[in-house]
Design a protein around this motif. Structure first.
Motif, PDB file in Angstrom:
ATOM      1  N   UNK A 178      33.058  42.858  30.634  1.00  0.00           N
ATOM      2  CA  UNK A 178      32.900  42.087  31.866  1.00  0.00           C
ATOM      3  C   UNK A 178      32.569  42.994  33.052  1.00  0.00           C
ATOM      4  N   UNK A 179      33.190  44.153  33.125  1.00  0.00           N
ATOM      5  CA  UNK A 179      32.875  45.087  34.209  1.00  0.00           C
ATOM      6  C   UNK A 179      31.440  45.603  34.112  1.00  0.00           C
ATOM      7  N   UNK A 180      30.944  45.720  32.887  1.00  0.00           N
ATOM      8  CA  UNK A 180      29.567  46.180  32.682  1.00  0.00           C
ATOM      9  C   UNK A 180      28.561  45.073  32.985  1.00  0.00           C
ATOM     10  N   UNK A 181      29.058  43.856  33.173  1.00  0.00           N
ATOM     11  CA  UNK A 181      28.217  42.682  33.427  1.00  0.00           C
ATOM     12  C   UNK A 181      27.083  42.573  32.406  1.00  0.00           C
ATOM     13  N   UNK A 182      27.477  42.637  31.141  1.00  0.00           N
ATOM     14  CA  UNK A 182      26.495  42.498  30.069  1.00  0.00           C
ATOM     15  C   UNK A 182      25.836  41.129  30.169  1.00  0.00           C
ATOM     16  N   UNK A 183      24.567  41.072  29.761  1.00  0.00           N
ATOM     17  CA  UNK A 183      23.775  39.846  29.907  1.00  0.00           C
ATOM     18  C   UNK A 183      24.464  38.621  29.307  1.00  0.00           C
ATOM     19  N   UNK A 184      25.053  38.785  28.127  1.00  0.00           N
ATOM     20  CA  UNK A 184      25.715  37.649  27.469  1.00  0.00           C
ATOM     21  C   UNK A 184      26.883  37.141  28.309  1.00  0.00           C
ATOM     22  N   UNK A 191      29.476  28.343  32.254  1.00  0.00           N
ATOM     23  CA  UNK A 191      30.764  27.765  32.620  1.00  0.00           C
ATOM     24  C   UNK A 191      30.808  27.309  34.077  1.00  0.00           C
ATOM     25  N   UNK A 192      29.807  27.717  34.856  1.00  0.00           N
ATOM     26  CA  UNK A 192      29.748  27.297  36.244  1.00  0.00           C
ATOM     27  C   UNK A 192      30.450  28.223  37.215  1.00  0.00           C
ATOM     28  N   UNK A 193      30.727  29.445  36.782  1.00  0.00           N
ATOM     29  CA  UNK A 193      31.399  30.419  37.642  1.00  0.00           C
ATOM     30  C   UNK A 193      30.394  31.443  38.151  1.00  0.00           C
ATOM     31  N   UNK A 214      33.822  40.760  37.574  1.00  0.00           N
ATOM     32  CA  UNK A 214      34.502  41.954  38.073  1.00  0.00           C
ATOM     33  C   UNK A 214      35.999  41.666  38.221  1.00  0.00           C
ATOM     34  N   UNK A 215      36.325  40.521  38.783  1.00  0.00           N
ATOM     35  CA  UNK A 215      37.736  40.144  38.963  1.00  0.00           C
ATOM     36  C   UNK A 215      38.433  40.055  37.611  1.00  0.00           C
ATOM     37  N   UNK A 216      37.797  39.384  36.659  1.00  0.00           N
ATOM     38  CA  UNK A 216      38.382  39.251  35.325  1.00  0.00           C
ATOM     39  C   UNK A 216      38.508  40.599  34.627  1.00  0.00           C
ATOM     40  N   UNK A 217      37.465  41.407  34.699  1.00  0.00           N
ATOM     41  CA  UNK A 217      37.477  42.710  34.035  1.00  0.00           C
ATOM     42  C   UNK A 217      38.577  43.617  34.554  1.00  0.00           C
ATOM     43  N   UNK A 218      38.681  43.724  35.866  1.00  0.00           N
ATOM     44  CA  UNK A 218      39.724  44.564  36.467  1.00  0.00           C
ATOM     45  C   UNK A 218      41.107  44.017  36.122  1.00  0.00           C
ATOM     46  N   UNK A 219      41.278  42.711  36.214  1.00  0.00           N
ATOM     47  CA  UNK A 219      42.571  42.089  35.907  1.00  0.00           C
ATOM     48  C   UNK A 219      42.995  42.346  34.465  1.00  0.00           C
TER      49      UNK A 219
END
Length: 136
Positions: free
Chosen positions: A40-46, A54-56, A62-67
């Motif tokens: 998630x931090x790498x913001x991979x395309x998938x 999902x509409x987010x 970034x928030x999810x990855x760090x958390x």
């Protein structure tokens, strides 16, 4: 006399079993959350596409990855039982939210199972955690 010895032996074997269950579930949970957090931090395309689906917003990654990474650190380090409770709660709400989001969009089980597995591992790890990792 044998009954007392048998109960002590049984209690010790249950404690051993519980610790083994805890560490297996916690290791898999930590590995799953850490790898998801890094992706998630790498913001991979998938991952970016999934957030859009999902509409987010993509910055949510970034928030999810760090958390997730901070949560893994919290559940693995010794001491700080209250911090661990918050980490488990965060994992629970994150995975529950992911499952509900997928179900709300009518996604298949194939898109839900990873979140469901991490939710189950969160519950198992929390339930079987040793006394020194619990709040009093």
């Amino acid at each position: 006399m044998n009954t007392v010895i048998g109960k002590k032996t049984n209690a010790r074997s249950m404690t051993k079993r519980n610790k083994m269950i805890y560490w297996i579930a916690t290791a898999w949970l930590a590995l799953g959350m850490l790898s998801a957090g890094i992706v998630q931090l790498m913001k991979m395309d998938a991952e970016v596409e999934m957030m859009k689906h999902l509409g987010y917003p993509s910055y949510f990654l970034i928030i999810l990855g760090v958390s997730k990474i901070l949560g893994v650190i919290a559940i693995l380090i010794p001491k700080f039982p209250l911090l661990k409770e918050w980490a488990y709660a965060g994992f629970f709400f994150t995975m529950s939210g992911a499952i509900i989001s997928h179900i709300g969009l009518g996604d298949s089980f194939g898109e839900i199972y990873q979140s469901l597995l991490l939710l189950i591992l969160t519950g198992v790890s929390w339930y079987f955690r040793p006394e020194d990792r619990r709040t009093k």
